[in-house]
Scaffold this active site. Structure first.
Site, PDB file in Angstrom:
ATOM      1  N   ARG A   1       0.830  -1.442  -0.013  1.00 27.26           N
ATOM      2  CA  ARG A   1       0.215  -0.006   0.084  1.00 27.26           C
ATOM      3  C   ARG A   1       0.769   1.338   0.057  1.00 27.26           C
ATOM      4  O   ARG A   1       1.906   1.076   0.748  1.00 27.26           O
ATOM      5  CB  ARG A   1      -0.841   0.186   1.278  1.00 27.26           C
ATOM      6  CG  ARG A   1      -1.982  -0.993   1.112  1.00 27.26           C
ATOM      7  CD  ARG A   1      -2.987  -0.551   2.195  1.00 27.26           C
ATOM      8  NE  ARG A   1      -2.649  -0.575   3.487  1.00 27.26           N
ATOM      9  CZ  ARG A   1      -3.449   0.011   4.645  1.00 27.26           C
ATOM     10  NH1 ARG A   1      -4.603   0.383   4.541  1.00 27.26           N
ATOM     11  NH2 ARG A   1      -2.757   0.056   5.885  1.00 27.26           N
TER      12      ARG A   1
ATOM     13  N   ASP B   1       6.774  -3.737  10.064  1.00 21.28           N
ATOM     14  CA  ASP B   1       5.232  -3.676  10.399  1.00 21.28           C
ATOM     15  C   ASP B   1       4.859  -3.676  11.856  1.00 21.28           C
ATOM     16  O   ASP B   1       3.774  -3.204  12.203  1.00 21.28           O
ATOM     17  CB  ASP B   1       4.441  -4.327   9.228  1.00 21.28           C
ATOM     18  CG  ASP B   1       4.913  -5.967   9.517  1.00 21.28           C
ATOM     19  OD1 ASP B   1       4.375  -7.200   8.875  1.00 21.28           O
ATOM     20  OD2 ASP B   1       5.948  -6.323  10.365  1.00 21.28           O
TER      21      ASP B   1
ATOM     22  N   SER C   1       8.313  -5.136   5.954  1.00 28.50           N
ATOM     23  CA  SER C   1       8.025  -6.215   6.916  1.00 28.50           C
ATOM     24  C   SER C   1       8.911  -7.336   6.797  1.00 28.50           C
ATOM     25  O   SER C   1       8.717  -8.378   6.708  1.00 28.50           O
ATOM     26  CB  SER C   1       6.565  -6.396   6.787  1.00 28.50           C
ATOM     27  OG  SER C   1       5.895  -5.534   6.790  1.00 28.50           O
TER      28      SER C   1
HETATM   29  C1  0WK Z   1      -1.493  -4.880   7.727  1.00 29.66           C
HETATM   30  C2  0WK Z   1      -0.275  -3.788   7.958  1.00 29.66           C
HETATM   31  C3  0WK Z   1       1.077  -4.331   7.228  1.00 29.66           C
HETATM   32  C4  0WK Z   1       1.223  -5.796   7.743  1.00 29.66           C
HETATM   33  C5  0WK Z   1       0.119  -6.686   7.310  1.00 29.66           C
HETATM   34  C6  0WK Z   1       0.093  -8.209   7.955  1.00 29.66           C
HETATM   35  O1  0WK Z   1      -0.595  -2.483   7.519  1.00 29.66           O
HETATM   36  O2  0WK Z   1       2.199  -3.645   7.543  1.00 29.66           O
HETATM   37  O3  0WK Z   1       2.389  -6.439   7.070  1.00 29.66           O
HETATM   38  O4  0WK Z   1      -1.156  -6.120   8.171  1.00 29.66           O
HETATM   39  O5  0WK Z   1      -0.870  -8.648   7.534  1.00 29.66           O
HETATM   40  P1  0WK Z   1      -1.072  -9.581   6.142  1.00 29.66           P
HETATM   41  O6  0WK Z   1      -1.493  -8.760   5.353  1.00 29.66           O
HETATM   42  O7  0WK Z   1       0.317 -10.182   5.894  1.00 29.66           O
HETATM   43  O8  0WK Z   1      -2.130 -10.615   6.570  1.00 29.66           O
HETATM   44  C1  BGC Z   2       9.132 -11.007   8.827  1.00 30.62           C
HETATM   45  C2  BGC Z   2       8.761  -9.741   9.756  1.00 30.62           C
HETATM   46  C3  BGC Z   2       7.376  -9.186   9.690  1.00 30.62           C
HETATM   47  C4  BGC Z   2       6.419 -10.332   9.686  1.00 30.62           C
HETATM   48  C5  BGC Z   2       5.053  -9.892   9.715  1.00 30.62           C
HETATM   49  C6  BGC Z   2       8.015 -11.844   9.133  1.00 30.62           C
HETATM   50  O1  BGC Z   2       8.124 -12.795   7.771  1.00 30.62           O
HETATM   51  O2  BGC Z   2      10.436 -11.352   9.104  1.00 30.62           O
HETATM   52  O3  BGC Z   2       9.787  -8.754   9.530  1.00 30.62           O
HETATM   53  O4  BGC Z   2       7.197  -8.390  10.691  1.00 30.62           O
HETATM   54  O5  BGC Z   2       6.564 -11.209   8.785  1.00 30.62           O
HETATM   55  O6  BGC Z   2       4.774  -9.357   8.613  1.00 30.62           O
END
Ligand code: 0WK
Ligand code: BGC
Ligand code: BGC
Length: 924
Positions: free
Chosen positions: A549, A664, A610
């Protein structure tokens, strides 16, 4: 339909010698007998009313509605599938209650080969009256003794035996091997059994007998055994009808119509227990004084009224009461009664069957009556035969009305007007009564003309059917054992979780000291959570989660406004060259700026990246290694802020001021900390998983200074990469790890996060399919496809409402041929995998908050954890399981979990704002 006539049976047809109306006979005898016979005549209208009323009660009971207790119980039997015919093995069957004062033991061998049948061996044991009316334990010990006696003559050695228990009484079943007796019927009245689980009572008795190791794997009502025993070639029979000492029927109902079952697909066998049908409106008019007397003198007055007009245990008694009545009034036997006529139960089913048989002729009837100690005149024999015909014809007609109600129910539930159905029949009334089936069939044709019914006599009284159900139950029990064995390693104990917590604490301490540890405990250079004085417009990037994003974050007095745009990172870019990846990022920024009318503006930018980065400052972060499916080249070991700035440079005409790079977890903590100052931990459970927290600087060996705090990015995804989690790792975790692009890495993450849970489940399903437990052992191409079982399926499947429906819909989309048992097992697999993930995550959070509590030397710590991530947010139980585990493992910490609304982009902007504010202050 009035009187037999209208049944198309010509006058006098039925039993020769039954006096024709209007024939010259001694007036009072004939009238008196006719008057009695008349009472047993049931009209068409009466039969239809019984049919309608019984249907009404059936449907009321299916709906499980409150209100007056339905006249029939409609008991689910947990028999869902008609046998495949592939069932095989040797089974012991114990039949109790079907044939009155006797129990039967059978040895049934199922070959699993169509048409290849092995004749069952069986033995009948008469149950002494005092056992039928005595303590329950005595009855079950008697049954266990009969079992041993039967097995003693068979070469069973000490092999484990599987037993199917045919228990022909009304029971509430809660499983194929769990059944509670509601009430005795048919001459049984043992104490301490009603309300008990009869399978357990039998298991206890077999245990006490101690002769054989017998596993009682299924309890079945005799109607179900009769239906299931139906020859596969002929059927499938979908109705089981028993008329023996008692009467009852079962049929295959659409599961979605059975309110008590959380089942919406497939069919389930329902035992109707129509013996208790007693709707006065329908039954009253056809009940005679003899029925009322019989009921009054029975063991269970007022109960089983319908059964007492049909069941073989009562037909003889009805005939006796009529004959005694006529004798007392001088109409029969010269007005003489005899001990037989005066004693209850002295005229048996066999007597009636013999006397009623048209081919028996008056001589035979005469002989039977003499055997009963009576001295009949010729006319007596004829009248007696008429009485038998009347009683049995009515029984068959009433049974037909009940069966017609079942057929109407099947028409309703299958929305079929014309019904083709096979009905399996069992019981000695069918076997012994020459005319019962023909009257039944004719009456059904009149009451249910649209139904083409084929009656299939059960071959061995349902013993084979019970063995079929037992085979299915044994298969399901074996599958359940294999499922439990497979899932056992996922069921973590409190001790194991506490061990994870302790291991994580140790790894945190080592990581902070810069010692070898799977937790890198990376300083983030974020020293404070926002204090609300931040102001300004900021650009933010959010890379590393499900979506990339770009955000514009306006931090003003009134709060924070965010406008953002989601861009995709194609796999080829995520796994391409680093330059390509960062050029793609800058393309997105430029596109966003244009859309937001920000082109040419150089706003401070916060970069949520992240992935594990060793930071030397807020705007410097060396990528240690990619995770979560990213693998762009020439990035690891590089400062990603530099990589971004180089890409910006490559894209001339773009001015961007990269101020901060944050993880993140940090962005999430900051974002939630803006609302709640207690928020000092950031947790992500999404594609990946990780946590950060505010650590005392004095504990951070790699950063100078002893006062104040710094946010530490634990990178707990890598916890256990040193093997410290091997005691928990399963063969399925190993499969997922080996198939990943970073084998041996991120072991903790691979047990918890969204990128992997679906794969763990898929590998378990493959394993269970290979064991034949799932999908009938048929491996499908689809299920062999990587990532085909999305982690979001777990969230959908485990949603409390519609659970099994979801499972079925999802699995069918995956082209998997499933049975309802499969659906249940897939649900359990998902629950086990997600529960372990949540508990492990909870153990991690407990380690972090306990660290903070001890850092501050507090008895009790109140703290908030900012959380983000699709798995945590969308899974119906994940968050509550995490919280429960934290409460269990960190009881001195009061932890509030705050779901981040705006994602970590806002947090990155706030970190940037703080950095700008601090930079501003140093500049003035
Ligand atoms: C939303 C956050 C972002 C993070 C994500 C983790 O804004 O920084 O990496 O959540 O959740 P995912 O999208 O991997 O399920
Ligand atoms: C990364 C982290 C991150 C997490 C959640 C992991 O794979 O090593 O830096 O915070 O994923 O997104
Ligand atoms: C019982 C039923 C049984 C029927 C036929 C009735 O008395 O309640 O469970 O199926 O007899 O044996």
């Amino acid at each position: 339909m009035d009187s037999i006539g209208s049944l198309g049976l010509q006058q006098g047809e039925g039993a020769p010698g039954c006096p024709q109306e209007g024939l010259p006979c001694p007036s009072n005898t004939s009238e008196m007998v006719q008057e009695c016979l008349q009472q047993f005549k049931v009209t068409g209208a009466q039969l239809r009313q019984i049919q309608t009323s019984l249907l009404g009660s059936m449907e009321q009971a299916l709906r499980g509605q409150a209100g007056p207790a339905p006249a029939v119980r409609m008991l689910p039997t947990y028999v869902g599938s008609i046998p495949h015919g592939t069932e095989q093995g040797d089974f012991v069957v114990l039949e109790l209650g079907a044939t009155g004062a006797s129990l039967r033991v059978l040895w049934v061998t199922l070959t699993g080969i169509e048409g290849h049948k092995v004749e069952p061996r069986s033995q009948e044991f008469v149950i002494p009256q005092e056992v039928m009316l005595g303590p329950g334990q005595q009855l079950f010990d008697f049954a266990a003794r009969c079992l041993s006696e039967f097995l003693d003559v068979l070469p069973v050695g000490n092999q484990g035996l599987q037993l199917g228990f045919s228990f022909s009484f009304p029971c509430h079943q809660t499983g194929l091997d769990k059944s509670t007796l509601i009430s005795w019927t048919k001459g049984f009245k043992c104490s301490d059994v009603e309300g008990q689980d009869v399978v357990q009572l039998l298991r206890d008795a077999i245990q006490r007998q101690g002769a054989y190791s017998i596993d009682v794997v299924a309890v079945v009502n005799d109607t179900v055994g009769t239906m299931m025993g139906c020859e596969p070639g002929v059927g499938p029979c979908e109705v089981g009808l028993v008329v023996d000492t008692g009467t009852n029927a079962c049929y295959m109902e659409e599961a979605r119509h059975v309110a008590v079952l959380d089942e919406d697909r497939g069919r389930v066998c329902i035992s109707i227990e129509w013996g208790s049908f007693s709707d006065e409106g329908a039954l009253g008019p056809v009940q005679t004084i003899f029925d009322r007397t019989l009921d009054h003198e029975s063991l269970n007055p007022g109960a089983q009224r319908f059964e007492k007009m049909i069941g073989g245990l009562y037909l003889g008694e009805l005939v006796r009461l009529v004959l005694a009545h006529l004798a007392q009034r001088g109409a029969l036997f010269g007005g003489h009664t005899s001990p037989v006529l005066r004693s209850q139960g002295s005229i048996l089913l066999e007597h009636v069957a013999e006397m009623e048989d048209p081919s028996a002729g008056a001589a035979r009837v005469h002989a039977v009556l003499q055997d009963l100690g009576l001295n009949p005149k010729a006319s007596d024999a004829e009248w007696v035969q008429c009485v038998c015909v009347a009683v049995c014809t009515r029984a068959a007609q009433l049974c037909a009305a009940a069966l017609a109600a079942v057929l109407s129910r099947l028409q309703h539930s299958r929305e079929q007007q014309a019904l083709q159905i096979a009905v399996a029949t069992g019981g000695r009334v069918f076997e012994r009564h020459p005319r019962f089936l023909s009257v039944l069939r004719e009456t059904v044709m009149l009451l249910a003309p649209d139904c083409n019914v084929c009656f299939i006599p059960s071959v061995d009284g349902g013993g084979r059917g019970v063995a079929m159900v037992t085979a299915v139950a044994a298969r399901l029990a074996a599958h359940r054992r294999l499922l439990e064995e497979t899932l056992a390693p996922f069921r973590l104990t409190r001790e194991q979780l506490a061990e994870v917590q302790a291991q994580m604490r140790e790894a945190m301490a080592k990581g902070l000291q810069g010692e070898a540890s799977s937790l890198r405990m990376l300083p983030t250079y974020v020293r404070a959570t926002p204090d609300g004085s931040e102001r300004g417009d900021f650009l933010a990037l959010d890379l590393g989660g499900t979506n990339f994003r770009v955000l514009l974050v306006r931090v003003a007095t009134g709060g924070v406004q965010i406008s953002s745009q989601i861009y995709s990172i194609p796999e080829c870019v995520a796994q391409g060259s680093g330059q390509q990846l960062f050029d793609h990022i800058v393309d997105c920024i430029v596109d966003f700026q244009q859309k937001q009318g920000l082109s040419g503006q150089s706003l401070p930018l916060g970069f949520t990246f992240s992935f594990p980065c060793r930071q030397m400052g807020l705007d410097q972060g060396i990528l240690l290694n990619w995770t979560k499916g990213f693998n762009a080249s020439d990035c690891e070991g590089q400062d990603v802020v530099c990589l971004l700035r180089e890409a910006i440079r490559r894209r001339q005409a773009v001015e961007l001021n990269v101020v901060a790079i944050v993880n993140d977890t940090v962005g999430t903590m900051m974002s939630c900390g803006y609302e709640d100052p207690h928020c000092e931990v950031g947790l992500i459970v999404g594609t990946g998983t990780n946590a950060c927290y505010m650590e005392e600087l004095r504990n951070v060996a790699s950063v100078d200074g002893d006062s104040g705090q710094m946010c530490i990015n634990t990178e707990w995804g890598a916890f256990g990469d040193d093997g410290s989690l091997s005691m928990l790792s399963t063969r399925f975790d190993a499969c997922v790890d080996q198939a990943s692009i970073n084998p041996g890495k991120q072991r903790f993450e691979k047990m918890i996060s969204g990128m992997y849970l679906g794969e763990i489940v898929r590998h378990i399903l493959l394993h269970l399919t290979s064991l034949g437990v799932l999908f009938r052992g048929q491996q499908t191409q689809r299920l062999q496809t990587r990532d085909i079982f999305k982690t979001k399926f777990l969230s959908e499947i485990e949603s409390d409402s519609l659970a099994l429906r979801q499972v079925r819909a999802i699995l069918e989309d995956l082209g998997l041929p499933l049975t309802s048992d499969d659906a249940l097992m897939v649900l359990e697999v998902c629950q086990a995998v997600s529960k372990r993930a949540a508990q492990l995550c909870g153990a991690g959070v407990a380690a972090v908050v306990e660290k903070i509590r001890e850092n501050r030397g507090l008895e009790e710590l109140t703290i908030s954890v900012g959380v983000d991530g699709t798995l945590y947010k969308l899974h119906p139980h994940f968050s509550s399981l995490v919280a429960a585990t934290v409460r269990e493992l960190a009881p001195r910490c009061v932890v509030t979990f705050l779901q981040s609304e705006d994602g970590s982009g806002k947090g990155a902007a706030l970190v940037t704002a703080v950095a700008c504010r601090l930079a501003q202050r140093t500049r003035v």
